[in-house]
Design a protein around this motif. Sequence first.
Motif, PDB file in Angstrom:
ATOM      1  N   ILE A 276       0.800  -1.092   0.130  1.00  0.00           N
ATOM      2  CA  ILE A 276       0.084  -0.060  -0.050  1.00  0.00           C
ATOM      3  C   ILE A 276       0.705   1.417  -0.096  1.00  0.00           C
ATOM      4  CG2 ILE A 276      -1.981  -1.062   1.215  1.00  0.00           C
ATOM      5  CD1 ILE A 276      -0.921   0.398   3.732  1.00  0.00           C
ATOM      6  N   LEU A 277       0.218   2.184  -0.586  1.00  0.00           N
ATOM      7  CA  LEU A 277       0.948   3.502  -0.327  1.00  0.00           C
ATOM      8  C   LEU A 277       0.459   4.362   0.724  1.00  0.00           C
ATOM      9  CD1 LEU A 277       1.457   4.306  -4.248  1.00  0.00           C
ATOM     10  CD2 LEU A 277       3.295   3.201  -2.573  1.00  0.00           C
ATOM     11  N   LEU A 278       1.193   5.025   1.411  1.00  0.00           N
ATOM     12  CA  LEU A 278       0.730   6.001   2.418  1.00  0.00           C
ATOM     13  C   LEU A 278       1.117   7.216   2.248  1.00  0.00           C
ATOM     14  CD1 LEU A 278       1.328   3.859   5.625  1.00  0.00           C
ATOM     15  CD2 LEU A 278      -0.965   4.144   4.355  1.00  0.00           C
ATOM     16  N   THR A 279       0.369   8.289   2.493  1.00  0.00           N
ATOM     17  CA  THR A 279       0.855   9.771   2.487  1.00  0.00           C
ATOM     18  C   THR A 279       1.849   9.854   3.563  1.00  0.00           C
ATOM     19  OG1 THR A 279      -0.621  10.740   4.131  1.00  0.00           O
ATOM     20  CG2 THR A 279      -1.293  10.708   1.805  1.00  0.00           C
ATOM     21  N   GLU A 280       2.721  11.000   3.412  1.00  0.00           N
ATOM     22  CA  GLU A 280       3.763  11.242   4.476  1.00  0.00           C
ATOM     23  C   GLU A 280       3.335  11.219   5.690  1.00  0.00           C
ATOM     24  OE1 GLU A 280       7.553  11.469   6.200  1.00  0.00           O
ATOM     25  OE2 GLU A 280       6.933  10.828   3.867  1.00  0.00           O
ATOM     26  N   LYS A 281       2.030  12.164   6.045  1.00  0.00           N
ATOM     27  CA  LYS A 281       1.328  12.098   7.063  1.00  0.00           C
ATOM     28  C   LYS A 281       0.768  10.604   7.748  1.00  0.00           C
ATOM     29  CE  LYS A 281      -2.165  15.041   9.121  1.00  0.00           C
ATOM     30  NZ  LYS A 281      -3.393  16.071   9.001  1.00  0.00           N
ATOM     31  N   GLN A 282       0.048  10.141   7.015  1.00  0.00           N
ATOM     32  CA  GLN A 282      -0.392   8.885   7.388  1.00  0.00           C
ATOM     33  C   GLN A 282       0.841   7.811   7.849  1.00  0.00           C
ATOM     34  OE1 GLN A 282      -2.254   7.723   3.644  1.00  0.00           O
ATOM     35  NE2 GLN A 282      -4.184   7.874   4.422  1.00  0.00           N
ATOM     36  N   TYR A 283       1.872   7.858   7.111  1.00  0.00           N
ATOM     37  CA  TYR A 283       3.150   6.992   7.472  1.00  0.00           C
ATOM     38  C   TYR A 283       3.829   7.455   8.904  1.00  0.00           C
ATOM     39  CZ  TYR A 283       7.686   4.887   7.479  1.00  0.00           C
ATOM     40  OH  TYR A 283       8.759   3.834   7.737  1.00  0.00           O
ATOM     41  N   ARG A 284       3.898   8.809   9.133  1.00  0.00           N
ATOM     42  CA  ARG A 284       4.362   9.561  10.100  1.00  0.00           C
ATOM     43  C   ARG A 284       3.631   8.832  11.428  1.00  0.00           C
ATOM     44  NH1 ARG A 284       5.185  14.310   7.491  1.00  0.00           N
ATOM     45  NH2 ARG A 284       3.517  15.262   8.893  1.00  0.00           N
ATOM     46  N   LYS A 285       2.341   9.330  11.280  1.00  0.00           N
ATOM     47  CA  LYS A 285       1.426   8.824  12.466  1.00  0.00           C
ATOM     48  C   LYS A 285       1.306   7.372  12.843  1.00  0.00           C
ATOM     49  CE  LYS A 285      -1.675  12.590  12.368  1.00  0.00           C
ATOM     50  NZ  LYS A 285      -3.124  13.199  12.940  1.00  0.00           N
TER      51      LYS A 285
END
Length: 79
Positions: free
Chosen positions: A9-18
């Motif tokens: 899956i691909l996450l946004t940078e914000k999703q990944y950090r959280k």
Amino acid sequence: MNKNRRTQILLTEKQYRKLHALSEYKNKSMGSLIREAVDIVYVKEKKNREKIIDKIGAMNLPTGDWKEIKKEIIKNKNK
């Protein structure tokens, strides 16, 4: 037999950090958190809906013509 499947899956940078921060806080892998979320939102959703429907059905709520029910609600509200 329980077969595990791999997906990407691909996450946004914000999703990944959280998600990364939460995984460190809970001492769980990011994959584990994602699998838990999928279970809660998609796999168990049907079971939860069925429980809710059963609870609503057990409430013996009035049924019938909406106009009549609305009149009854307003009448009881003004008592």
